[in-house]
Design a protein around this motif. Structure first.
Motif, PDB file in Angstrom:
ATOM      1  N   SER A 189     -10.197   7.227  -2.414  1.00  0.00           N
ATOM      2  CA  SER A 189      -9.339   7.399  -3.589  1.00  0.00           C
ATOM      3  C   SER A 189     -10.075   7.096  -4.888  1.00  0.00           C
ATOM      4  CB  SER A 189      -8.097   6.512  -3.491  1.00  0.00           C
ATOM      5  OG  SER A 189      -8.447   5.134  -3.613  1.00  0.00           O
ATOM      6  N   THR A 190     -11.357   6.729  -4.793  1.00  0.00           N
ATOM      7  CA  THR A 190     -12.141   6.444  -6.002  1.00  0.00           C
ATOM      8  C   THR A 190     -13.454   7.226  -5.962  1.00  0.00           C
ATOM      9  OG1 THR A 190     -13.408   4.581  -5.098  1.00  0.00           O
ATOM     10  CG2 THR A 190     -11.213   4.099  -5.996  1.00  0.00           C
ATOM     11  N   PRO A 191     -13.977   7.608  -7.125  1.00  0.00           N
ATOM     12  CA  PRO A 191     -15.281   8.288  -7.141  1.00  0.00           C
ATOM     13  C   PRO A 191     -16.382   7.467  -6.478  1.00  0.00           C
ATOM     14  CG  PRO A 191     -14.179   8.541  -9.257  1.00  0.00           C
ATOM     15  CD  PRO A 191     -13.368   7.548  -8.472  1.00  0.00           C
ATOM     16  N   ALA A 192     -16.381   6.147  -6.730  1.00  0.00           N
ATOM     17  CA  ALA A 192     -17.404   5.288  -6.130  1.00  0.00           C
ATOM     18  C   ALA A 192     -17.274   5.268  -4.612  1.00  0.00           C
ATOM     19  CB  ALA A 192     -17.293   3.873  -6.691  1.00  0.00           C
ATOM     20  N   GLY A 193     -16.049   5.207  -4.127  1.00  0.00           N
ATOM     21  CA  GLY A 193     -15.831   5.215  -2.686  1.00  0.00           C
ATOM     22  C   GLY A 193     -16.284   6.517  -2.046  1.00  0.00           C
ATOM     23  N   ARG A 194     -16.045   7.625  -2.724  1.00  0.00           N
ATOM     24  CA  ARG A 194     -16.468   8.924  -2.185  1.00  0.00           C
ATOM     25  C   ARG A 194     -17.992   9.043  -2.176  1.00  0.00           C
ATOM     26  NH1 ARG A 194     -11.735  10.315  -5.167  1.00  0.00           N
ATOM     27  NH2 ARG A 194     -12.866  11.103  -6.977  1.00  0.00           N
ATOM     28  N   ARG A 195     -18.635   8.550  -3.247  1.00  0.00           N
ATOM     29  CA  ARG A 195     -20.105   8.584  -3.277  1.00  0.00           C
ATOM     30  C   ARG A 195     -20.684   7.720  -2.160  1.00  0.00           C
ATOM     31  NH1 ARG A 195     -19.248   8.337  -8.919  1.00  0.00           N
ATOM     32  NH2 ARG A 195     -19.556   6.069  -8.896  1.00  0.00           N
ATOM     33  N   ALA A 196     -20.085   6.555  -1.954  1.00  0.00           N
ATOM     34  CA  ALA A 196     -20.565   5.665  -0.896  1.00  0.00           C
ATOM     35  C   ALA A 196     -20.412   6.317   0.472  1.00  0.00           C
ATOM     36  CB  ALA A 196     -19.812   4.336  -0.948  1.00  0.00           C
ATOM     37  N   LEU A 221      -3.905  13.030  -5.105  1.00  0.00           N
ATOM     38  CA  LEU A 221      -4.857  14.020  -5.618  1.00  0.00           C
ATOM     39  C   LEU A 221      -6.299  13.604  -5.333  1.00  0.00           C
ATOM     40  CD1 LEU A 221      -3.262  14.744  -9.124  1.00  0.00           C
ATOM     41  CD2 LEU A 221      -2.907  16.020  -6.995  1.00  0.00           C
ATOM     42  N   GLU A 222      -6.596  12.327  -5.552  1.00  0.00           N
ATOM     43  CA  GLU A 222      -7.952  11.826  -5.370  1.00  0.00           C
ATOM     44  C   GLU A 222      -8.400  11.973  -3.907  1.00  0.00           C
ATOM     45  OE1 GLU A 222     -10.080  10.726  -7.586  1.00  0.00           O
ATOM     46  OE2 GLU A 222      -9.043   9.759  -9.261  1.00  0.00           O
ATOM     47  N   VAL A 223      -7.548  11.553  -2.977  1.00  0.00           N
ATOM     48  CA  VAL A 223      -7.933  11.571  -1.560  1.00  0.00           C
ATOM     49  C   VAL A 223      -7.858  12.976  -0.981  1.00  0.00           C
ATOM     50  CG1 VAL A 223      -7.358  10.724   0.748  1.00  0.00           C
ATOM     51  CG2 VAL A 223      -7.200   9.179  -1.217  1.00  0.00           C
ATOM     52  N   ASN A 224      -6.729  13.654  -1.201  1.00  0.00           N
ATOM     53  CA  ASN A 224      -6.492  14.925  -0.517  1.00  0.00           C
ATOM     54  C   ASN A 224      -7.335  16.074  -1.047  1.00  0.00           C
ATOM     55  OD1 ASN A 224      -4.557  13.347   0.650  1.00  0.00           O
ATOM     56  ND2 ASN A 224      -2.840  14.719   0.227  1.00  0.00           N
ATOM     57  N   TYR A 225      -7.673  16.035  -2.335  1.00  0.00           N
ATOM     58  CA  TYR A 225      -8.497  17.119  -2.878  1.00  0.00           C
ATOM     59  C   TYR A 225      -9.945  16.678  -3.082  1.00  0.00           C
ATOM     60  CZ  TYR A 225     -10.410  20.796  -5.763  1.00  0.00           C
ATOM     61  OH  TYR A 225     -11.225  21.797  -6.231  1.00  0.00           O
ATOM     62  N   PHE A 226     -10.164  15.674  -3.927  1.00  0.00           N
ATOM     63  CA  PHE A 226     -11.535  15.265  -4.217  1.00  0.00           C
ATOM     64  C   PHE A 226     -12.201  14.617  -3.005  1.00  0.00           C
ATOM     65  CE2 PHE A 226      -9.539  15.640  -8.359  1.00  0.00           C
ATOM     66  CZ  PHE A 226     -10.476  16.427  -9.016  1.00  0.00           C
ATOM     67  N   GLU A 228     -15.594  16.823  -2.933  1.00  0.00           N
ATOM     68  CA  GLU A 228     -16.798  16.092  -3.318  1.00  0.00           C
ATOM     69  C   GLU A 228     -17.668  15.749  -2.106  1.00  0.00           C
ATOM     70  OE1 GLU A 228     -15.864  12.769  -5.814  1.00  0.00           O
ATOM     71  OE2 GLU A 228     -14.960  14.019  -7.373  1.00  0.00           O
ATOM     72  N   LEU A 229     -17.030  15.414  -0.994  1.00  0.00           N
ATOM     73  CA  LEU A 229     -17.806  15.106   0.205  1.00  0.00           C
ATOM     74  C   LEU A 229     -18.497  16.353   0.742  1.00  0.00           C
ATOM     75  CD1 LEU A 229     -15.517  12.596   2.139  1.00  0.00           C
ATOM     76  CD2 LEU A 229     -17.406  12.127   0.593  1.00  0.00           C
ATOM     77  N   LEU A 230     -17.778  17.471   0.766  1.00  0.00           N
ATOM     78  CA  LEU A 230     -18.393  18.693   1.264  1.00  0.00           C
ATOM     79  C   LEU A 230     -19.553  19.144   0.382  1.00  0.00           C
ATOM     80  CD1 LEU A 230     -15.415  20.843   2.582  1.00  0.00           C
ATOM     81  CD2 LEU A 230     -17.204  19.693   3.885  1.00  0.00           C
ATOM     82  N   GLN A 231     -19.403  19.003  -0.917  1.00  0.00           N
ATOM     83  CA  GLN A 231     -20.508  19.365  -1.804  1.00  0.00           C
ATOM     84  C   GLN A 231     -21.727  18.490  -1.543  1.00  0.00           C
ATOM     85  OE1 GLN A 231     -18.260  18.950  -5.453  1.00  0.00           O
ATOM     86  NE2 GLN A 231     -18.053  21.162  -5.705  1.00  0.00           N
TER      87      GLN A 231
END
Length: 284
Positions: free
Chosen positions: A43-50, A85-90, A94-97
């Motif tokens: 749910s956060t950009p930092a969490g997705r990057r990690a 929105l953060e979890v379900n879309y980004f 973002e992970l796939l990219q």
């Protein structure tokens, strides 16, 4: 045997998928906010990057497939629409990219992103929110949902799943995905009996609404059956599957949209389709 990443691997459909893949002898890198190989908050950009970086490290730069099953349901709450929105879309895009190079390094890699039959059975999903998500603007998408008040979470859920489906369809046929040998598709379940649905059924008002929703074959879907669909979509048998959104929902989509799809290419858009075709043939 292959190496696969599964988000939302600790419960529900993600867990069922991870168990199926492991039972078939594959290596699974699970990603979840609960205990998993990679623990991360999507749910956060930092969490997705990690999460993205940890998976790339764990797989050694090569993935045979990815299943994006992590998601947040349409439960009410002041900050819930943005989290959805953060979890379900980004948490998908973002992970796939980030993982695309590793998927391209795999041989005939397959990706399954979880959508929902809410994309076609939920009325009044705001187009502004969908367009904002596809443009990468979560703030604008969240603002577009405020007018819905208590229904904002439901609209956020529908918008997030429409945006995921459109992102998949747009990117699946491009040089970076189809041209790189990656098959990118989406699965759109209906009401599947997961811990999330069980929680909703425990609330009388929500249970009444859920039971009143038309499911022509009756009852709820089984997470294990959905996992079987995902395993098929990851298999060599799905090599010709590209940019599809598969509805596995007991007939609800067909109930509401029996005459809406398929349809011919509108004449006014023919020129645009031809331009797309020319771009595609330049790398096919």
């Amino acid at each position: 045997m292959g190496t696969y990443v599964v988000t939302g691997s600790a419960s529900g459909m993600g867990r069922a998928v991870a168990e199926r893949l492991r039972a078939n002898g594959h290596t699974v890198i699970g990603v979840d906010v609960q205990p998993a190989e990679v623990v991360a908050d999507l749910s956060t950009p930092a969490g997705r990057r990690a999460a993205a970086n940890a998976v790339l490290s764990a797989c050694g730069g090569r993935l045979d497939g990815a299943v994006l099953a992590a998601g947040v349901g349409p439960t009410p709450g002041r900050d819930q629409p943005r989290r959805i929105l953060e979890v379900n879309y980004f948490g998908v895009v973002e992970l796939l990219q980030a993982w695309r190079p590793a998927l391209a390094a795999g041989e005939r890699a397959k990706v399954v992103a979880f959508s929902s039959n809410s994309t076609t059975t939920m009325p009044a999903i705001p187009g502004r929110a969908i367009r904002a998500l596809l443009a990468g603007d979560v703030d604008k998408a969240a603002r577009a949902l405020r007018i819905f008040g208590r229904a904002a979470s439901s609209m956020a859920y529908g918008a997030s799943k429409v945006a995921v489906s459109r992102w998949v369809r747009r990117h699946a046929v491009t040089r970076d995905w189809a041209g790189a040998g990656i098959r990118l598709n989406a699965l759109a379940p209906g009401a599947i009996l997961t811990p999330l649905l069980e929680k909703q059924l425990s609330t009388p008002a929500e249970a009444k609404a859920i039971h009143s929703f038309p499911v022509p074959i009756g009852g709820f879907g089984d997470a294990g059956h959905l996992a079987d669909w995902v395993v098929f979509m990851l298999s060599d048998s799905a090599d010709f599957l590209c940019g599809s959104v598969l509805f596995v929902d007991g007939g609800s989509d067909a109930y509401f949209r029996s005459d809406d799809w398929p349809g011919p290419v509108p004449a006014r858009r023919l020129a645009a389709y031809l331009r797309k075709f020319k771009r595609f043939t330049s790398f096919s």
